[in-house]
Design an enzyme around this catalytic site. Structure first.
Site, PDB file in Angstrom:
ATOM      1  N   GLN A 174      -4.713  -1.794   9.585  1.00 58.92           N
ATOM      2  CA  GLN A 174      -4.390  -2.662   8.747  1.00 58.92           C
ATOM      3  C   GLN A 174      -4.955  -3.102   9.602  1.00 58.92           C
ATOM      4  O   GLN A 174      -4.630  -3.490  11.276  1.00 58.92           O
ATOM      5  CB  GLN A 174      -2.645  -3.189   9.066  1.00 58.92           C
ATOM      6  CG  GLN A 174      -2.776  -4.086   7.886  1.00 58.92           C
ATOM      7  CD  GLN A 174      -3.631  -4.610   6.326  1.00 58.92           C
ATOM      8  OE1 GLN A 174      -3.425  -3.339   6.113  1.00 58.92           O
ATOM      9  NE2 GLN A 174      -3.565  -5.244   6.277  1.00 58.92           N
ATOM     10  N   ASP A 219     -10.580   2.813   3.337  1.00 60.31           N
ATOM     11  CA  ASP A 219     -11.596   0.928   3.253  1.00 60.31           C
ATOM     12  C   ASP A 219     -12.822   0.947   3.504  1.00 60.31           C
ATOM     13  O   ASP A 219     -13.287  -0.291   2.578  1.00 60.31           O
ATOM     14  CB  ASP A 219     -11.062   0.257   4.247  1.00 60.31           C
ATOM     15  CG  ASP A 219      -9.767  -0.255   4.232  1.00 60.31           C
ATOM     16  OD1 ASP A 219      -9.397  -0.826   3.116  1.00 60.31           O
ATOM     17  OD2 ASP A 219      -8.475  -0.727   5.399  1.00 60.31           O
ATOM     18  N   LYS A 273       0.349  -1.061  -0.017  1.00 64.59           N
ATOM     19  CA  LYS A 273       0.036   0.470   0.135  1.00 64.59           C
ATOM     20  C   LYS A 273       0.621   1.123  -0.118  1.00 64.59           C
ATOM     21  O   LYS A 273       0.526   2.444  -0.691  1.00 64.59           O
ATOM     22  CB  LYS A 273      -1.075  -0.629   1.434  1.00 64.59           C
ATOM     23  CG  LYS A 273      -1.364  -1.216   0.441  1.00 64.59           C
ATOM     24  CD  LYS A 273      -3.101  -1.504   1.991  1.00 64.59           C
ATOM     25  CE  LYS A 273      -3.642  -2.945   2.140  1.00 64.59           C
ATOM     26  NZ  LYS A 273      -4.696  -2.845   3.424  1.00 64.59           N
TER      27      LYS A 273
END
Ligand code: NDP
Length: 281
Positions: free
Chosen positions: A98, A121, A54
């Site tokens: 995460q 997200d 990422k």
């Protein structure tokens, strides 16, 4: 006849090139450079790889990446106060924590603390609710990336029998909502589903996100079906494989995603799209 390969790696590279161009234009116009905060707590090896990918993608497209690699001992209070700070920062457009988090931290509490307008997200209940009520704001990245790939087949999804195998908050449920929103007829399967083989064999489109190597057998696939494999499993020999028995399935499907190089790169490209969307809004 062998299936067409839905090359997520190539489609994601095209998307990143488009995003890079848009970022350059924004910066040339003196507008703000998109910024993504990526928070990793602990040292889960798979998470470390995802976070590295990422961050690299952020650099490639010209985003400002603000990285936080925190020790596993970080308390929930400390993490929440970092999120509060990032929620306020004008140079941070997206906040990504995460998952999975260490056991002493509640993922639900953390996700709900992120400003939903920076929840790139798409996991915050606000954004899932928007998707469910057809007022999509920030869509969960993996299912939305799958929709982008499906558009590349040129096949209309309206009216298709779609079977989603797996019903998690980050893959199966939002995938089902995305497909319902384009008027596919959606069946969602999970660990209590009876006769999975029968369900899959009736699908014009099957999306699998379970986390069990090769659990969907190639012989279950209806001839001409589209097969999307979200699963990423590391085998004992270190190789990656999906949840679908690829070699057999590809002889029956019309389109199929490989693992690796299918859905994975699309997830990251969609994360970048979401962050750009926030920066432009
Ligand atoms: P979860 O473990 O959260 O969810 C797994 C789902 O599979 C659950 O809904 C579970 O059912 C269902 N399931 C378990 N066993 C069976 C079975 N025998 N038959 C049918 N359904 C079953 O996993 P995630 O959704 O987080 O991830 C799934 C896979 O996707 C993993 O391999 C993960 O690595 C991968 N992944 C890939 C991404 C990418 O970018 N390519 C992004 C995210 C995940 P129940 O709800 O009843 O427990």
């Amino acid at each position: 006849m062998s299936a067409n390969i839905l090359d997520g790696k190539a489609i994601a590279a095209e998307l990143r090139a488009e995003i890079k161009q848009e970022v350059a234009q924004l910066v040339n116009q003196g507008k703000t450079q998109p910024g993504l905060a990526v928070i990793l707590v602990g040292e889960n090896p798979a998470s470390q790889v995802y976070v590295r990918n990422k961050k690299n993608a952020c650099k490639e497209v010209g985003f400002n990446d603000v990285a936080y690699d925190l020790p596993a001992s970080t308390s929930q209070v400390e993490l929440l106060s970092l999120i509060d700070e990032l929620n306020q920062r004008v140079d941070v457009h997206g906040i990504l924590v995460q998952l999975p988090l260490p056991d002493h931290i509640s993922a639900e509490t953390v996700i709900e603390r992120i400003n939903p307008l920076k929840d790139v997200d798409g996991f915050h209940p606000y954004n899932v609710g928007r998707l469910a009520t057809r007022m999509t704001n920030l869509a969960p990245c993996t299912p939305h990336g799958v929709m982008t790939m499906l558009a590349k087949t040129g096949i209309p999804l309206r009216g298709l029998n779609a079977v989603v195998v797996g019903a998690s908050n980050i893959v199966g449920i939002p995938m089902a909502l995305e497909l319902l929103n384009v008027r596919a007829t959606v069946t969602v399967c999970h660990s209590a589903t009876k006769d999975l083989a029968q369900k899959v064999s009736e699908a014009d489109l099957v999306v699998v996100g379970v986390g069990i190597p090769n659990m969907v057998k190639g012989e279950w696939i209806k001839p001409g079906a589209i097969v999307i494999d979200v699963g990423i499993n590391r085998l004992d020999d270190g190789k990656l494989c999906g949840d679908v028995e690829f070699d057999v399935a590809k002889e029956k499907a019309s389109w199929i995603t490989p693992v690796p190089g299918g859905v994975g790169p699309m997830t990251i490209a969609t994360l970048l799209q979401n962050t750009l969307q926030v920066a432009k809004s």
